[in-house]
Scaffold this motif. Sequence first.
Motif, PDB file in Angstrom:
ATOM      1  N   ALA A 179      -1.484   3.935   5.325  1.00 31.03           N
ATOM      2  CA  ALA A 179      -0.346   3.114   5.747  1.00 31.03           C
ATOM      3  C   ALA A 179       0.901   3.513   4.974  1.00 31.03           C
ATOM      4  N   GLU A 185       3.450  -3.461   1.916  1.00 27.80           N
ATOM      5  CA  GLU A 185       4.039  -2.151   2.184  1.00 27.80           C
ATOM      6  C   GLU A 185       4.398  -1.429   0.878  1.00 27.80           C
ATOM      7  N   ASP A 190       1.195  -0.128  -0.389  1.00 27.94           N
ATOM      8  CA  ASP A 190       0.754   1.022   0.405  1.00 27.94           C
ATOM      9  C   ASP A 190       1.498   2.290  -0.016  1.00 27.94           C
TER      10      ASP A 190
END
Length: 113
Positions: A30, A95, A98
């Motif tokens: 991701a 995020e 990731d």
Amino acid sequence: MRSILAVLAAVALTLVFFFVGQAPAGDPDAGEALASGCASCHGSDGIAAVDRYPSLAGQNEGYLFKAMRAYQDGDRRGGQATVMHGQVSGLSEQELRDLAAYYAEMPRTGAED
């Protein structure tokens, strides 16, 4: 009987504190999908071509997450802090994790071909 219950309670509390304190793990795949905006400064392989930008390949995942979080929160100043704030301000905590996992997984010499 009381001593057994006390031991079981202590073990249960230790496990609860251990797992509650664990941060969600980053997903390097991701992170790779998010990293295109980072490549212009930090290199597509995590190795910056310009000295004023840090290379991110192989850095510690926790450090990268905390650094991005500090940029996001406005706690880091100077240098490219304004640019970094703009880059990470719209990202979620996951995020950020990731991206940190993606760069941490890279070899320090850059992405493998």
